[in-house]
Design a protein around this motif. Structure first.
Motif, mmCIF file in Angstrom:
data_model
loop_
_atom_site.group_PDB
_atom_site.id
_atom_site.type_symbol
_atom_site.label_atom_id
_atom_site.label_comp_id
_atom_site.label_asym_id
_atom_site.label_seq_id
_atom_site.Cartn_x
_atom_site.Cartn_y
_atom_site.Cartn_z
ATOM 1 N N ASN B 139 0.823 -1.228 0.000
ATOM 2 C CA ASN B 139 0.000 0.000 0.000
ATOM 3 C C ASN B 139 0.847 1.263 0.000
ATOM 4 N N GLN B 140 2.109 1.100 -0.381
ATOM 5 C CA GLN B 140 2.963 2.282 -0.529
ATOM 6 C C GLN B 140 3.027 2.687 -2.004
ATOM 7 N N LYS B 141 3.173 3.983 -2.202
ATOM 8 C CA LYS B 141 3.285 4.464 -3.588
ATOM 9 C C LYS B 141 4.588 3.952 -4.209
ATOM 10 N N VAL B 142 4.527 3.656 -5.494
ATOM 11 C CA VAL B 142 5.695 3.107 -6.196
ATOM 12 C C VAL B 142 6.870 4.080 -6.153
ATOM 13 N N ILE B 143 6.544 5.374 -6.148
ATOM 14 C CA ILE B 143 7.609 6.379 -6.179
ATOM 15 C C ILE B 143 8.520 6.275 -4.947
ATOM 16 N N THR B 144 8.009 5.658 -3.875
ATOM 17 C CA THR B 144 8.814 5.527 -2.650
ATOM 18 C C THR B 144 9.683 4.267 -2.660
ATOM 19 N N TYR B 145 9.536 3.443 -3.705
ATOM 20 C CA TYR B 145 10.265 2.162 -3.757
ATOM 21 C C TYR B 145 11.710 2.353 -4.204
ATOM 22 N N SER B 146 12.543 1.398 -3.840
ATOM 23 C CA SER B 146 13.906 1.339 -4.379
ATOM 24 C C SER B 146 13.847 0.785 -5.799
ATOM 25 N N GLY B 147 14.974 0.882 -6.519
ATOM 26 C CA GLY B 147 15.020 0.374 -7.891
ATOM 27 C C GLY B 147 14.679 -1.109 -7.962
ATOM 28 N N GLY B 148 15.204 -1.875 -6.994
ATOM 29 C CA GLY B 148 14.955 -3.324 -6.998
ATOM 30 C C GLY B 148 13.496 -3.643 -6.763
#
Lengths: 437, 254
Positions: B139-148
């Motif tokens: 439920n986190q926005k993708v923009i907050t994800y790391s590259g992996g």
């Protein structure tokens, strides 16, 4: 249908999280309609179209001041003020108040004005009866008018001409009074001189009762040339509410084209092309979602025109009972703007290109389309150019509805043009995104 | 059941495929012949500009071939595109996700477009998030994800609808060793479950680890095809990388 609804929901979800986009779509047109309308209302004051207060310093107290006050009040746009901060204002204070911009105009009636005028009128009338009059030649009475330098020429001319007419009327009244007073005396004198004394008692001079000085024989009234009995006169509010609604609607081009460009850049569009979803669904989802946003803009600006602007001192926006036609115009403009955004998003190569070209093209189309300045106020060349602006078609339809009392039939042509424009843009977008592969 | 009866058609068959871009000079792809059998994990290798992405785009119906014939799972590309699209999945080279949406929202969106809904869709979203190790971050926005994490979610979006044939265009570019290892393990799991895959990459060790057969492309043509071991032996090389360089040359490709 499920896919289409999914596309619409996704667009609305993304738009809802795009604070910059929301500012562009809602805050910008709302602020523009507020600021521009209030500014134009002030310009109207400068031009004397709305209620303007006029300072009057009546040092004469001979009746002309009352006449000016009464005649100005009759216009409905001018109000004479003689007291400032609870005190009767003098000449210097009046000039100072106008110099500071607190008032747009001050009129000073010098003392003795009416007395000199009366003297001249008496001489003039007596001269008419052949009397040899020794003219005393007092200085010509002068009404002094002081203007704020920002006051526009049309307003000055209106005030000058109005004052000349009032003085003309006032002088005519004085002449008539003098004439009424002298005529029986002169008649009597002439009769006495020309009729045999035996018959003099048989001839009497009729008493004169001229009451025509306040009688209006020909009237002049102002009307808007509207159809269907609508009597709304063009005001900044009636012009600006639809104008900035259209501007806001067309500004969806920037976030819409930006969203499409971002999908292409990030590979989302490539993924969509490999999925069992038609191009019509992809484009249709965007058009429906952004058209819903445009309807939101329309109602927001409408509410500002109905409630907020009147609270700030302007007139109220009047839509009449034709709001379904207004919604239709709004939807026509929304579809045209969405299609233009899709074309722009399909032809551009970067978000920077979209932002720059999208904004500039919409501002230009708004400028030549009569959003910022009415088309009739433009030079002939610009008036011809305005015919190619989709914002002009939308504006034409809205003005037809809210000012000229138009209906579905009368707005069909401009709305048709908007839909044709949408069709051409969609074809180009379709060709670039789905056909040229 | 295949459209051609009892015979199991190849997952992919390309014969003499040509792609000429308008005003593009030499064809991007020319005389491309490849057959991928069902259940295979097939590697497509080539230097930059060899035509790998163009080939993948034609196989996934995104681009129209200028010539030749292509069949996927018994359907002909060009006339049966809608049927093909339902059976294939694509993991593009880019992170093809909505950055401002959460992982769950992204998967919901793509799942709905594949016709999934209700409990089935919720189940697949949960399975896919677990498969790529993002259950707790769904439920986190993708923009907050790391590259992996983004790469793993990119894979999940491609397998959400359980495609028969999955195309992966350099799915491990620019990520850490742990995420790459997890992606490769998961791809092997999927392949063991019967999913056919066409995989392009620049990493030779990935090909050696994953692919049962590879085709090496250069200048739009297939210049070698077989299992990695066969090709290495035929070329008299020590490794796939050495073979690759001997076949495509050491000149830089930009």
């Amino acid at each position: 249908m499920a896919q289409l609804l999914t596309m619409v929901k996704k667009e609305l979800l993304l738009l809802g999280r795009d604070r910059g986009g929301l500012l562009v779509l809602f805050a910008m047109p709302a602020v523009l309609v507020l600021v521009i309308t209030l500014v134009q209302s002030n310009v109207q004051k400068l031009m004397g179209v709305s209620l303007t207060q006029v300072l009057l310093v009546d040092q004469d107290r001979g009746g002309l001041g009352r006449e000016i006050g009464a005649k100005f009040a009759e216009t409905g746009n001018l109000e004479v003020v003689e007291n400032l901060d609870g005190h009767v204002i003098d000449r210097d204070q009046a000039i100072n108040a106008v110099g500071l911009g607190r008032f747009k105009v001050a009129i000073v009636i010098p003392s003795g004005f009416t007395e000199v005028l009366n003297q001249r009128v008496g001489e003039s009338v007596r001269r008419g009866f052949g009397e040899e009059v020794i003219t005393t030649r007092p200085p010509t009475p002068e009404l002094q008018v002081y203007y704020d330098p920002t006051v526009m020429g049309g307003f000055r001319m209106g005030i000058q001409n109005g004052l000349k007419m009032i003085i003309l009327g006032f002088s005519a009244k004085l002449k008539m009074d003098e004439f009424r007073r002298i005529l029986p005396v002169e008649l009597e004198k002439q009769i006495q001189a020309q009729i045999d004394p035996k018959f003099r008692d048989m001839v009497s001079v009729p008493s004169l009762d001229f009451t025509w000085d306040n009688e209006t024989l020909v009237g002049v009234t102002e009307h808007g040339a509207s159809r269907h009995g609508m009597t709304i006169l063009p005001t900044p509010v009636q012009q600006n509410v639809p104008a900035w609604t259209l501007f806001g609607i067309f500004f969806i081009v920037v976030p819409l084209a930006g969203a499409l460009q971002r999908e292409r850049r990030d590979g989302v569009f490539t993924r969509l092309l490999a999925m069992p979803v038609s191009g019509l669904t992809i484009l249709g989802g965007k058009i429906i979602a952004y058209s819903m946003v445009c309807l939101g803009q329309f109602w927001l600006i409408l509410l500002i025109g109905r409630f907020l602007l009147p609270a700030l001192g302007t007139s109220r926006f009047v839509l009449g009972s034709n709001w379904p036609v207004a919604v239709l115009i709004c939807l026509g403009a929304a579809v045209a703007a969405s299609a233009y955004g899709l074309m722009l998003g399909s032809l551009s190569r970067s978000i920077e290109q979209v932002s720059m070209f999208g904004s500039i093209s919409v501002v230009l189309a708004a400028a030549i389309g009569g959003i910022m300045v009415p088309v009739y106020a433009m030079p002939p060349l610009m008036q011809s150019l305005s015919a190619i602006s989709p914002l002009n078609w939308g504006m034409d339809a809205f003005l037809d509805l809210v000012v000229r009392g138009g209906n579905l039939k009368s707005v069909a042509l401009p709305v048709g043009k908007l839909l044709l424009f949408a069709g051409v843009n969609l074809l180009v977008a379709w060709g670039v995104l789905f056909r040229n592969r | 059941m295949s459209p051609e009866g009892d015979l199991v058609p190849p997952a992919l068959q390309a014969e003499g495929v040509v792609k000429q871009y308008p005003g593009g000079g030499a064809p991007a792809v020319e005389g491309f012949d490849v057959t991928v059998r069902q259940g295979e994990l097939f590697g497509l290798l080539g230097p930059n500009g060899a035509g790998k992405t163009t080939v993948i785009s034609m196989m996934t119906t995104i681009l129209k071939p200028s010539g030749g014939e292509m069949h996927l799972l018994g359907f002909r590309i060009g006339s049966d595109n809608h049927s093909i699209k339902k059976c294939i999945g694509l993991v593009p080279q880019e992170i093809a996700l909505f950055q401002e949406m959460t992982a769950q929202e992204n998967l919901w969106f793509f799942g709905r477009l594949y016709g999934l809904s209700g409990a089935r869709l919720r189940e697949r979203i949960a399975d896919c998030l677990e498969f790529i190790g993002l259950t707790d971050r769904g439920n986190q926005k993708v923009i907050t994800y790391s590259g992996g994490m983004k790469r793993r979610l990119n894979l999940a979006a491609g397998i959400l609808h359980e495609p028969q044939l999955l195309f992966l265009d350099e799915p491990t570019v620019g990520i850490d060793a742990q995420s790459r290892n997890l992606i490769m393990e998961k791809l092997l799991d999927l392949n063991r479950c019967g999913m056919t895959m066409v995989y392009t990459t620049h990493y030779m060790e990935e090909v050696e680890r994953l692919c049962c057969r590879v085709a090496i492309m250069d200048r739009g043509r297939v210049i070698g095809e077989g299992s990695p071991r066969e090709l290495i032996n035929q070329g008299g090389c020590m490794s796939l990388e050495e073979l690759f360089l001997s076949m495509t040359g050491k000149r830089l490709r930009d």
